[in-house]
Design an enzyme around this catalytic site. Structure first.
Site, short mmCIF file in Angstrom:
data_model
loop_
_atom_site.label_atom_id
_atom_site.label_comp_id
_atom_site.label_asym_id
_atom_site.label_seq_id
_atom_site.Cartn_x
_atom_site.Cartn_y
_atom_site.Cartn_z
N LYS A 1 -23.68 -16.79 5.19
CA LYS A 1 -24.10 -16.68 3.78
C LYS A 1 -22.87 -16.87 2.91
CE LYS A 1 -28.17 -13.68 4.14
NZ LYS A 1 -28.75 -12.40 3.68
N HIS B 1 -19.57 -14.89 -2.17
CA HIS B 1 -19.75 -15.15 -3.60
C HIS B 1 -19.06 -14.10 -4.47
CE1 HIS B 1 -22.80 -11.98 -3.66
NE2 HIS B 1 -23.47 -12.60 -2.70
N HIS C 1 -19.05 -10.38 -3.94
CA HIS C 1 -18.20 -9.75 -2.92
C HIS C 1 -16.81 -9.39 -3.45
CE1 HIS C 1 -20.99 -12.12 -0.18
NE2 HIS C 1 -21.12 -10.88 0.23
#
Length: 568
Positions: free
Chosen positions: A127, A130, A133
């Site tokens: 994933k 982004h 985070h």
């Protein structure tokens, strides 16, 4: 260096035996107005004990302290004892220590070498890494660095999200719509597109969810093909993540994620059963925490599969057995408050006294101006894109300003990445905020570039001084006891206490604020005073203060995870 508050508490304790030195130290204040002294001691609390009016108590204490060489003046104002530190020895010691200790200045031995675990960042594999985070990543790294500076031995763990039904979905999506070359060429965006497509298609065909659950069960049982695909997704993700961590200068001691504990969970489940903590509930097995004001914690689903808390119980036990930690610190969003309350309570019920040493450091969430981020819907801002854009913008500003440097790329990286990190750590960690490009890349005001520029200004002054900056040890502090010079010396002195406060409260924004204060104090000193004056003794003293400020600002920035460019 002398701990001023500690020494004041000792001296006051000689005057007020009714309180301990620790109690007195907690009462000592720093007045907002420096005309009221460097430190102040309120006497209201002593009125009942001494059966005397607070102003009279303050008068007696002030008279008792007068004449002590530590003070230039002690005076009673109403119920307060206002203490003015003898400035020359104070300034001499602060600047001397900063120059002598260099990179070690501001560090302490509060931690006494005890082992702490700091778990931070912890993205999900396959994933996007982004902007959501950034909080765990940057706050966690700063807590790690601050606690190392406090004398703790820190084990840095990236608890990767690499287990769970979502990987069944990812494998199913890859099998239905995937292409090996596309994944190898651009792993995360490609896998994200598959994951997004899965949820769109599952709305039309719910049987895909059943297929994903079955696939994850095969992965749990170690089936060869499912394990191969999972390992491939994990390896490709770590390459991507590693690039971002490299840009941020972040390193880890362990990437043991959720999957690492899969073979350790059965023993935990069996222990819970043996200790009569498991109850059956609608086919699942739970720990009933309602008697403790918490919702029940599911340990096993009705199909026998484990849950996040099962893995975290196994993880906590493994960490205690492996590292014998003093504190096990989780830098995880405030959305998980209940989870960590349940985790601590279950470990306590299991009889582990070290459950109290688990610390959850929560933080608020980042959202986009167009709404909450959603990986399922593909609405994310990649953290790497944020860092690269900040570097690009910085490069353009450097070119526009005509900065004299042979290494534009290096400075653009240091300042661009620093702008993003500082912006994040300027926020109180518990507050939610909306990610805004304009704010991140605003190089004016109380920003990372402002502080870095101040550091570069210190470096420039010392370079311009030439040989005069080579030996600054024997300086005359008499030139630095007034106005902006003395204010700067006090800010430099406070660094160590601020680091301890930021570490104790797990709040890097406390340190960020102080670094701004030091930068502002130096800039005021720079504007108020002519540093490279013709008077050699005065010049030497002012260069010594500049050198100390440079050291303190650099050391503070390091603990935020930022670099300090010598030229800007």
């Amino acid at each position: 260096m002398i701990n001023v508050k500690e020494e004041l508490a000792r001296l006051l304790n000689e005057q007020v035996a009714d309180l301990t030195s620790e109690e007195i130290e907690g009462m000592i204040e720093v007045p907002q107005n420096s005309e009221m002294g460097d430190y102040s001691f309120p006497c209201f609390r002593l009125a009942k004990v001494l059966r005397k009016a607070p102003p009279l108590i303050a008068k007696d204490i002030a008279e008792g302290l007068s004449g002590n060489p530590m003070f230039s003046k002690v005076e009673q104002v109403n119920a307060y004892v206002n203490m003015f530190i003898a400035r020359e020895p104070f300034v001499k010691e602060v600047i001397g220590e900063a120059m002598a200790k260099g990179d070690e200045y501001g560090k302490s031995d509060v931690g006494q070498g005890r082992t702490e675990i700091v778990e931070f960042s912890s993205p999900n594999i396959a994933k996007p890494f982004h902007i959501g985070h950034i909080r765990s990543t940057v706050i966690g790294n700063s807590i790690n660095l601050i606690h190392q500076a406090m004398g703790f031995k820190v084990i840095r763990i990236n608890h990767l999200g690499d287990y769970g039904t979502q990987f069944g979905k990812m494998i199913v999506a890859y099998r239905h719509w995937g292409n090996e070359d596309d994944v190898r060429n651009d792993p995360i965006p490609t896998l994200l597109s598959y994951y997004t497509k899965f949820h769109v298609e599952a709305e039309k065909d719910p049987s895909l969810n059943d297929e994903a659950r079955e696939t994850f069960t095969r992965l749990e049982h170690g089936e060869e093909e499912e394990t191969r695909l999972w390992q491939w997704f994990r390896d490709e993700s770590l390459k991507e993540f590693g690039r971002v961590y490299g840009m941020l200068g972040i390193e880890y001691d362990s990437y043991a994620g959720e999957s690492f504990y899969s073979d350790k969970m059965p023993a935990v489940v069996e222990e819970l059963r043996e200790k009569n903590l498991l109850k059956e509930s609608q086919g699942a097995e739970i720990v009933d925490l309602e008697p403790y004001g918490l919702t029940p914690a599911p340990i096993l689903k009705s199909d026998g599969s484990t849950l996040y808390i099962t893995r975290d119980l196994a993880c906590a036990k493994y960490r205690k057995e492996t590292y014998d930690f003093y504190k096990n610190i989780y830098v995880v969003a405030s959305q998980q408050n209940l989870h960590f309350q349940q985790l601590k309570k279950i470990l306590e019920l299991m009889g582990y006294e070290w459950a109290k040493d688990i610390v959850h450091v929560p933080f608020g969430l980042v959202s986009l101006e167009e709404g909450t981020m959603s990986t399922r819907e593909g609405r994310v801002v990649f953290l790497e894109d944020v860092l690269n854009r900040a570097i690009d913008e910085t490069r353009e500003i450097i070119k526009e300003k005509g900065v004299a440097t042979d290494n534009i790329e290096e400075i653009a990286r240091q300042v661009g990445v620093g702008a993003v990190v500082f912006n994040e750590l300027s926020n109180n960690r518990i507050k939610d905020y909306v990610f805004n490009w304009k704010q991140v890349l605003d190089f004016n005001g109380e920003t990372g570039p402002y502080v870095q520029y101040t550091y570069a200004r210190c470096a420039s002054v010392l370079r311009n001084a030439g040989e005069d900056a080579n030996d600054l040890k024997d300086f005359d502090p008499g030139y630095l006891t007034e106005g902006s010079a003395y204010t700067l010396a006090k800010e430099i002195y406070a660094l160590k206490d601020v680091i301890i406060e930021a570490g104790t409260k797990y709040e890097p924004s406390i340190l960020t604020r102080h670094i701004v204060d030091m930068a502002q104090a130096f800039n005021k000193f720079y504007h108020d005073e002519h540093i490279l004056t013709d008077n050699k003794d005065e010049r030497k003293a002012k260069l010594a203060l500049t050198s100390a400020a440079k050291t303190a600002i650099r050391n503070g920035l390091k603990l935020l995870g930022m670099e300090a460019p010598e030229r800007m």
